[in-house]
Design an enzyme around this catalytic site. Structure first.
Site, PDB file in Angstrom:
ATOM      1  N   GLY A   1      17.219  63.923   4.390  1.00  0.00           N
ATOM      2  CA  GLY A   1      18.119  64.856   5.919  1.00  0.00           C
ATOM      3  C   GLY A   1      18.726  66.130   6.128  1.00  0.00           C
TER       4      GLY A   1
ATOM      5  N   ILE B   1       9.484  61.849   9.150  1.00  0.00           N
ATOM      6  CA  ILE B   1      10.192  62.935  10.390  1.00  0.00           C
ATOM      7  C   ILE B   1      11.626  61.742  11.181  1.00  0.00           C
ATOM      8  CG2 ILE B   1      10.947  64.247  11.615  1.00  0.00           C
ATOM      9  CD1 ILE B   1       7.558  65.256  11.541  1.00  0.00           C
ATOM     10  N   ASP B   2      12.936  61.658  10.442  1.00  0.00           N
ATOM     11  CA  ASP B   2      14.072  60.746  11.054  1.00  0.00           C
ATOM     12  C   ASP B   2      14.508  62.326  11.222  1.00  0.00           C
ATOM     13  OD1 ASP B   2      15.735  59.274  11.826  1.00  0.00           O
ATOM     14  OD2 ASP B   2      16.004  58.718   9.844  1.00  0.00           O
TER      15      ASP B   2
ATOM     16  N   SER C   1      11.690  66.115   7.319  1.00  0.00           N
ATOM     17  CA  SER C   1      12.144  67.170   8.432  1.00  0.00           C
ATOM     18  C   SER C   1      12.165  68.976   8.129  1.00  0.00           C
ATOM     19  CB  SER C   1      13.904  66.703   9.357  1.00  0.00           C
ATOM     20  OG  SER C   1      13.613  65.153  10.216  1.00  0.00           O
TER      21      SER C   1
ATOM     22  N   SER D   1      14.029  51.530   8.868  1.00  0.00           N
ATOM     23  CA  SER D   1      14.522  51.307   8.100  1.00  0.00           C
ATOM     24  C   SER D   1      15.620  50.417   7.746  1.00  0.00           C
ATOM     25  CB  SER D   1      15.720  53.124   7.753  1.00  0.00           C
ATOM     26  OG  SER D   1      16.866  52.337   8.877  1.00  0.00           O
TER      27      SER D   1
ATOM     28  N   ASP E   1      10.649  51.526   6.407  1.00  0.00           N
ATOM     29  CA  ASP E   1      10.591  52.241   5.836  1.00  0.00           C
ATOM     30  C   ASP E   1      11.315  52.152   4.165  1.00  0.00           C
ATOM     31  OD1 ASP E   1       9.945  56.216   5.156  1.00  0.00           O
ATOM     32  OD2 ASP E   1      12.820  55.950   6.757  1.00  0.00           O
ATOM     33  N   HIS E   2      11.675  52.376   3.612  1.00  0.00           N
ATOM     34  CA  HIS E   2      11.880  52.014   2.126  1.00  0.00           C
ATOM     35  C   HIS E   2      12.552  50.480   1.765  1.00  0.00           C
ATOM     36  CE1 HIS E   2      12.461  56.088   1.185  1.00  0.00           C
ATOM     37  NE2 HIS E   2      12.466  56.683   2.814  1.00  0.00           N
TER      38      HIS E   2
ATOM     39  N   HIS F   1       7.717  61.923   2.136  1.00  0.00           N
ATOM     40  CA  HIS F   1       8.978  61.927   2.830  1.00  0.00           C
ATOM     41  C   HIS F   1      10.125  62.831   3.028  1.00  0.00           C
ATOM     42  CE1 HIS F   1       9.943  57.321   3.186  1.00  0.00           C
ATOM     43  NE2 HIS F   1       8.866  57.585   2.147  1.00  0.00           N
TER      44      HIS F   1
HETATM   45  P1  13P Z   1      14.060  63.280   6.604  1.00  0.00           P
HETATM   46  O1  13P Z   1      15.108  63.357   6.490  1.00  0.00           O
HETATM   47  O2  13P Z   1      13.371  64.778   6.897  1.00  0.00           O
HETATM   48  O3  13P Z   1      13.946  62.791   8.248  1.00  0.00           O
HETATM   49  O4  13P Z   1      13.344  62.469   6.506  1.00  0.00           O
HETATM   50  C1  13P Z   1      13.249  60.687   6.686  1.00  0.00           C
HETATM   51  C2  13P Z   1      12.517  60.344   6.197  1.00  0.00           C
HETATM   52  O5  13P Z   1      12.309  60.338   5.152  1.00  0.00           O
HETATM   53  C3  13P Z   1      12.240  58.650   6.547  1.00  0.00           C
HETATM   54  O6  13P Z   1      11.601  57.561   5.195  1.00  0.00           O
HETATM   55  O1  G3H Z   2      14.614  57.851   4.860  1.00  0.00           O
HETATM   56  C1  G3H Z   2      16.062  57.792   5.412  1.00  0.00           C
HETATM   57  C2  G3H Z   2      15.929  57.408   6.906  1.00  0.00           C
HETATM   58  O2  G3H Z   2      16.210  59.004   7.401  1.00  0.00           O
HETATM   59  C3  G3H Z   2      16.537  56.215   7.609  1.00  0.00           C
HETATM   60  O3  G3H Z   2      17.339  56.715   7.150  1.00  0.00           O
HETATM   61  O4  G3H Z   2      18.528  54.340   6.595  1.00  0.00           O
HETATM   62  O5  G3H Z   2      19.774  56.106   8.095  1.00  0.00           O
HETATM   63  O6  G3H Z   2      18.410  54.878   8.598  1.00  0.00           O
HETATM   64  P1  G3H Z   2      18.479  55.744   7.563  1.00  0.00           P
HETATM   65 ZN    ZN Z   3      12.370  58.251   2.904  1.00  0.00          ZN
END
Ligand code: 13P
Ligand code: G3H
Ligand code: ZN
Length: 322
Positions: free
Chosen positions: A182, A268-269, A227, A50, A83-84, A224
């Site tokens: 989250g 999954i984060d 989790s 990210s 990511d994003h 997205h």
């Molecule tokens: P979670 O917060 O559900 O792990 O999602 C992560 C995500 O979508 C990262 O882009």
């Molecule tokens: O979608 C968001 C991801 O969980 C990344 O989170 O921007 O805190 O690294 P972050």
């Molecule tokens: Zn995401």
């Protein structure tokens, strides 16, 4: 094998009724835990970075760590994904800087502006052999450090997806069907309770997913905010001094169902964060005398590996598919 794009992975996943795990990486231990699991399970893999991860660890450190993981795991295809991405410049930096896939997330813009920015990124990326994920619809939770309240989230409108994909040329599409970023995806008020009093979140909108699939046959869909927020991690965090009441995620059986359909990438984060935090909290509670980071980061890395392995086998179904 070197870093690869997700094109081949998605094609096989679509046809095979499984999904590729896209795991967020921020440091060496996370990268090692995830790639050791994937390597041992012979699973194709997406590692995603990210904007926040880049700010934390620096682009070059993350790239080199991922390259090391590729060298250590020559048996599996690994894709390195932004990511994003929220601007053309950020996407360009990652495309020029060795990533094989980028997401341009212009989902908070108008339909027309989302198309225009996505198209600009696609043209630049495709020219360099990089693939692009785009997003339609808004997830609740935190996206790019912006908190989106549950009430402001909006499901993807299936009637928009064909025009969007056709006009942008994107390679995959993230849609909003009720997942959320989250570890607190739903308020207790949004949930029901089962016979044991455990919170049950509202079901994903499979009707929206199926409508999108009908309009985009063969096209890879991304989820997205996927989790599952395993309750054993939450219990451990809370037992050892944490404070995460009512943390709740997406039920794994629903993700498995989505993976059998056109969902080819599941992000999954938060589960990684929870696995690490639960492990580190437990470790410090049991070993207050420890101060060598290796003593607590080693079990934390193992916890990431075990969680990812479980996920690949039970949820994604990507084990043995490399
Ligand atoms: P979670 O917060 O559900 O792990 O999602 C992560 C995500 O979508 C990262 O882009
Ligand atoms: O979608 C968001 C991801 O969980 C990344 O989170 O921007 O805190 O690294 P972050
Ligand atoms: Zn995401």
């Amino acid at each position: 094998m070197g870093l690869v794009t997700s094109t081949e992975m998605f094609k096989k996943a679509y046809d095979g009724g499984y999904a590729i795990g896209a795991f967020n990486v921020n440091n060496m231990e996370i990268i090692q835990g995830i790639t050791e699991a994937a390597g041992e399970l012979n699973a194709p893999l997406i590692l995603q970075v990210s904007k926040g991860a880049r700010n934390y660890a620096n682009h070059t450190y993350l790239l080199k760590l991922v390259e090391a993981a590729v060298e250590e795991n020559p048996n599996i295809p690994i894709c390195l994904h932004l990511d994003h991405g929220d601007t053309f410049e950020l996407c360009k930096d990652c495309i020029d800087g060795g990533f094989t896939s980028v997401m341009i997330d212009a989902s908070s813009k108008s339909f027309e502006d989302n198309i225009a920015l996505t198209k600009q990124v696609v043209e630049y990326a495709h020219d360099k052999g990089v693939v692009v994920e785009a997003e339609l619809g808004t997830l609740a939770g935190v996206e790019d450090e912006v908190k989106v309240a549950a009430g402001d989230a909006s499901y993807t409108k299936p009637e928009e997806v064909e025009e969007f994909v056709e006009k942008t040329g994107c390679d995959s599409l993230a849609i909003a069907i009720g997942t959320s970023h989250g570890a607190f995806k739903f308020t207790p008020e949004q949930c029901t309770r089962d016979e044991n009093g455990i919170l049950v979140p509202p079901p994903l909108r499979f009707d929206v997913l199926e409508e999108c699939i009908k309009r985009l046959p063969g096209f890879p869909i991304v989820l997205h905010g996927s989790s599952s927020v395993p309750q054993e991690f939450v219990a451990e965090v809370n037992k050892y001094g944490g404070n995460m009441p009512d943390a709740i995620g997406i039920p794994e059986d629903q993700l498995r169902e989505a993976a059998k359909l056109a969902v080819c990438k599941i992000n999954i984060d938060s589960d990684i964060r929870l696995a690490i935090t639960a492990s580190v909290r437990k470790h410090f509670a049991e070993h207050p005398e420890h101060f060598d980071p290796r003593e607590y980061l080693k079990p934390a890395r193992q916890a990431v590996k075990d969680m990812v392995a479980r996920k690949m086998i039970n949820v994604l179904g990507c084990d043995g598919k490399a």
